[in-house]
Design a protein around this motif. Structure first.
Motif, PDB file in Angstrom:
ATOM      1  N   VAL A 186       0.851  -1.200   0.000  1.00  0.00           N
ATOM      2  CA  VAL A 186       0.000   0.000   0.000  1.00  0.00           C
ATOM      3  C   VAL A 186       0.882   1.244   0.000  1.00  0.00           C
ATOM      4  O   VAL A 186       0.664   2.186  -0.763  1.00  0.00           O
ATOM      5  N   ARG A 187       1.903   1.212   0.856  1.00  0.00           N
ATOM      6  CA  ARG A 187       2.812   2.364   0.927  1.00  0.00           C
ATOM      7  C   ARG A 187       3.620   2.511  -0.358  1.00  0.00           C
ATOM      8  O   ARG A 187       3.838   3.624  -0.849  1.00  0.00           O
ATOM      9  N   ALA A 188       4.054   1.385  -0.929  1.00  0.00           N
ATOM     10  CA  ALA A 188       4.848   1.449  -2.164  1.00  0.00           C
ATOM     11  C   ALA A 188       4.014   2.035  -3.302  1.00  0.00           C
ATOM     12  O   ALA A 188       4.499   2.849  -4.088  1.00  0.00           O
ATOM     13  N   LEU A 197      -4.013   0.831  -3.900  1.00  0.00           N
ATOM     14  CA  LEU A 197      -4.140  -0.218  -2.888  1.00  0.00           C
ATOM     15  C   LEU A 197      -4.566   0.365  -1.543  1.00  0.00           C
ATOM     16  O   LEU A 197      -4.230   1.498  -1.203  1.00  0.00           O
ATOM     17  N   GLU A 198      -5.277  -0.464  -0.804  1.00  0.00           N
ATOM     18  CA  GLU A 198      -5.769  -0.043   0.500  1.00  0.00           C
ATOM     19  C   GLU A 198      -5.891  -1.273   1.401  1.00  0.00           C
ATOM     20  O   GLU A 198      -6.326  -2.325   0.949  1.00  0.00           O
ATOM     21  N   VAL A 205      -5.615  -6.625   1.392  1.00  0.00           N
ATOM     22  CA  VAL A 205      -5.402  -5.474   0.532  1.00  0.00           C
ATOM     23  C   VAL A 205      -6.467  -5.461  -0.560  1.00  0.00           C
ATOM     24  O   VAL A 205      -6.737  -6.487  -1.189  1.00  0.00           O
ATOM     25  N   GLU A 206      -7.075  -4.310  -0.737  1.00  0.00           N
ATOM     26  CA  GLU A 206      -8.027  -4.155  -1.827  1.00  0.00           C
ATOM     27  C   GLU A 206      -7.428  -3.240  -2.882  1.00  0.00           C
ATOM     28  O   GLU A 206      -6.662  -2.338  -2.567  1.00  0.00           O
ATOM     29  N   LYS A 207      -7.819  -3.505  -4.122  1.00  0.00           N
ATOM     30  CA  LYS A 207      -7.175  -2.814  -5.231  1.00  0.00           C
ATOM     31  C   LYS A 207      -8.223  -2.191  -6.147  1.00  0.00           C
ATOM     32  O   LYS A 207      -9.256  -2.800  -6.408  1.00  0.00           O
TER      33      LYS A 207
END
Lengths: 346, 343
Positions: A186-188, A197-198, A205-207
């Protein structure tokens, strides 16, 4: 000095006029910017025997030699026969006639490429291998086209600033059973890509797949291998970017998630498209202008002719480029100054 | 007594084995590596020996079979709950000596620590029959000899890959029947006798020295280098840390499951506590914690050996090229420096 030189003919032969009368610069093709280091001895020999002792890496990754005297051109052309044969026919499988007269055309410009996944940790594709597959489709042809290949959406090789920019992408699979919910991906994505991403409340992770650019930064960031690239590469094709004195502009997405077969089939239609626009009379005109003359919709019709799109492939319905307007209302002019596309009797 | 399971003539052998056992081994996942056009080798169920990767070290350890990265441990409905169910089928687990030792080290944590045996670990461990994958050379990041984990005496089967096929040494009686009629062959596994890297784990004589070591400035270099991704601990053969997550089904908070998910002491937030307390706030202190856990604290608690088995996977997987053996050498130098200063 009294010269009688057909400089247009020499330009087609890949010798470009120098500001010094009677001197020329040879541009040797180097598809994908990658050749065996052994050819550097050719480079040295040409530069020291006929040139001014130096060589320049061209902006399109050609090998350029300045200070070649007009009268030495036949000797230079005889010498580079081996190089042309080994690179074009040996490495790229072009299957062209090679004789002692040098390059038969300047036409399609050298295909450029970043180093790609041959070396780069970001690269999604082998860029120069793709360049070598494209070379036989566009060369030798008098029709101009500039193709830049970038290994990933970081686009170091400026696929956005040429006629056909090809960007290597990846479709990414998520393996929730390997996800530790650390949020590194998410951070990347937020830091280096499009923030698609979240982490959800379940630690998964959801995209937002719509806005994913296919860079695979998530794959690189994941400590557990929860994101992996699909084995087959995908490509984004950026269309109609250019520099220039008149209407420089950034290219826009033409195809997204195209397979290699689709990319090769589309480029395979370039010659046919160019011939149609120019009424089968090749002249020195940049490829991007041909797209302008035909209009995007006509371009799309001809360039996709017979191309079987892979199921993932998305195609731009329209493209609205944004040009730098050095002169306002640049395109508003008398009808007699308008360009014509297509067969003159049609 | 050994047997040769010939290449290309082994279909019936594996079919018979598969009837009674789940076979887990290192397997290649093409193009699933961190970088494009690179593979990953990790543990998965295999159908036959042809799928097993013998000539490369797996990127991820055998522990993933015993303690999957993610597993459901219980299901709840209102005020009732039940543990997740597990298969009873025995497992043949193909492991190198380092992974076998790692399993024994993990047993201390899961089965002995705190006086409670972990149900989920125990029921998996009871299924496992050890298949020793002969490892005679190792790789350049291995240091099993230094950690005393290069040899294994106790196994059900031992296996060596040869041109002709797989050589097996059969120790467990129940497995002998599967080899009946197969050609006999002389085979005893050999072990790595020397790694290209050798390390000496420093003795930390007393608590005073330990406290000084924690403050030593050499740890600070990891604040610039380590990105706290946790790849080292996921790849570690011995790391056991996990967290639990409750997953609610749909919009009904009374129904759902509790999952056990691997966690990592290297990831920021690992030791956050109620009240806003966080013990290790930077990469340097997290690295120090991991190194001391692997090369001091575990042994201080359990006695006989260090936790690390020297498989070197943390070094292999570190995206920032931090070598565990180089870090250990730096730690040893710091200990030596502090010891001589205090004399």
């Amino acid at each position: 000095m009294n010269h009688d030189i057909n400089i247009k003919k020499l330009r087609i032969n890949c010798f470009r006029q120098s500001k010094v009368p009677g001197e020329f610069m040879l541009q040797m093709r180097c598809p994908g910017g990658m050749i065996d280091a052994k050819y550097l001895s050719f480079v040295q020999h040409i530069a020291e025997t006929w040139g001014d002792g130096s060589f320049h890496i061209g902006t399109r990754q050609s090998l350029d030699f300045c200070g070649i005297k007009y009268e030495d051109i036949p000797a230079v052309n005889a010498y580079i026969r081996t190089y042309i044969d080994e690179i074009e026919n040996g490495v790229c499988q072009v299957g062209m006639e090679v004789d002692e007269h040098g390059y038969p055309t300047i036409g399609a410009r050298n295909i450029t490429a970043c180093i790609g996944n041959h070396h780069c940790i970001c690269g999604n594709i082998n860029t120069f291998e793709l360049a070598r597959k494209i070379e036989p489709l566009i060369f030798p042809s008098h029709y101009h086209i500039k193709i830049n290949i970038a290994g990933c959406p970081n686009d170091c090789n400026k696929a956005h600033l040429c006629d056909f920019g090809i960007i290597g992408t990846a479709k990414i699979d998520y393996h929730p059973e390997r996800c530790i919910g650390c949020g590194a991906c998410v951070r990347a994505c937020e830091h280096g890509a499009t923030r698609v991403l979240e982490l959800n409340a379940d630690g998964r992770v959801e995209k937002d797949p719509c806005c994913c650019v296919g860079c695979a930064e998530c794959v690189k960031a994941c400590p557990a291998g929860a994101w992996t690239r699909r084995p087959e590469p995908f490509y984004r094709v950026i269309l109609g970017g250019r520099t220039g004195r008149q209407t420089p502009r950034t290219g826009k997405v033409f195809l997204n998630w195209a397979s290699e077969e689709v990319v090769l089939a589309v480029i395979g239609n370039w010659h046919k498209f160019s011939a149609w626009v120019m009424d089968y009379k090749p002249e020195y005109l940049h490829g991007g202008h041909l797209i302008d003359r035909a209009g995007y919709k006509k371009f799309k019709e001809l360039i996709l002719d017979g191309v079987e799109l892979n199921p993932e492939c998305l195609v731009a319905e329209d493209i609205y480029w944004h040009e730098t307007e050095y002169r306002s209302n640049f395109n508003v002019k008398p009808m007699r100054m308008h360009h014509h596309a297509g067969p003159s009797n049609g | 007594m050994g047997y040769l399971i010939g290449k290309g003539e082994d279909a019936a052998f594996w079919a018979k084995l598969r009837q009674d056992y789940d076979i887990y081994a290192p397997k290649r996942f093409p193009k699933q590596g961190r970088f494009s056009d690179t593979d990953i080798i990790r543990y998965d169920r295999v159908e036959s020996g042809a799928e097993i990767v013998f000539d490369e070290k797996s990127d991820y350890p055998a522990k993933e079979v015993l303690t999957p990265i993610c597993q459901a441990i219980l299901y709840f409905t209102e005020d009732e709950y039940r543990a997740s169910k597990a298969s009873q089928r025995p497992i043949l687990l193909f492991m190198r000596p380092c992974d076998i030792h790692a399993m024994q080290h993990q047993e201390k944590i899961y089965l002995e620590n705190g006086g409670v045996a972990d149900l989920y670990y125990r029921r998996m461990r009871e299924r496992v029959h050890i298949v020793l994958m002969e490892c005679s050379e190792g790789w350049d990041t291995c240091f099993c000899v230094s950690m005393g984990t290069n040899r294994v005496e106790d196994y059900a089967l031992a296996v060596r890959q040869t041109e002709q096929g797989l050589l097996f040494d059969v120790r467990e009686d129940a497995l002998k029947t599967y080899f009946a009629g197969q050609p006999a062959a002389d085979f005893q596994p050999v072990f790595v006798e020397k790694n290209s890297v050798s390390v000496t784990v420093p003795e930390i004589a007393d608590k005073e020295l330990l406290l000084k070591l924690k403050e030593h400035p050499f740890w600070q270099q990891f604040n610039g280098r380590c990105e706290s991704c946790g790849a080292c601990t996921i790849a570690c053969s011995t790391c056991t840390c996990f967290t639990t997550r409750d997953v609610i089904y749909g919009d009904n908070p009374a129904v759902g499951e509790r999952r056990r998910v691997t966690s990592s002491c290297q990831v920021s937030g690992f030791d956050d506590m109620a009240g806003g307390i966080s013990f290790r706030k930077d990469a340097a202190s997290r690295m120090r914690y991991k190194m001391l856990h692997k090369f001091r604290d575990y042994k201080a608690r359990f006695g006989d050996h260090h936790m690390c088995v020297g498989c070197g996977r943390c070094t292999d997987r570190c995206p920032q090229f931090i070598s565990v053996t180089a870090t250990l050498e730096k730690m040893a130098a710091a200990v030596a420096e502090l010891s001589s200063a205090s004399k």
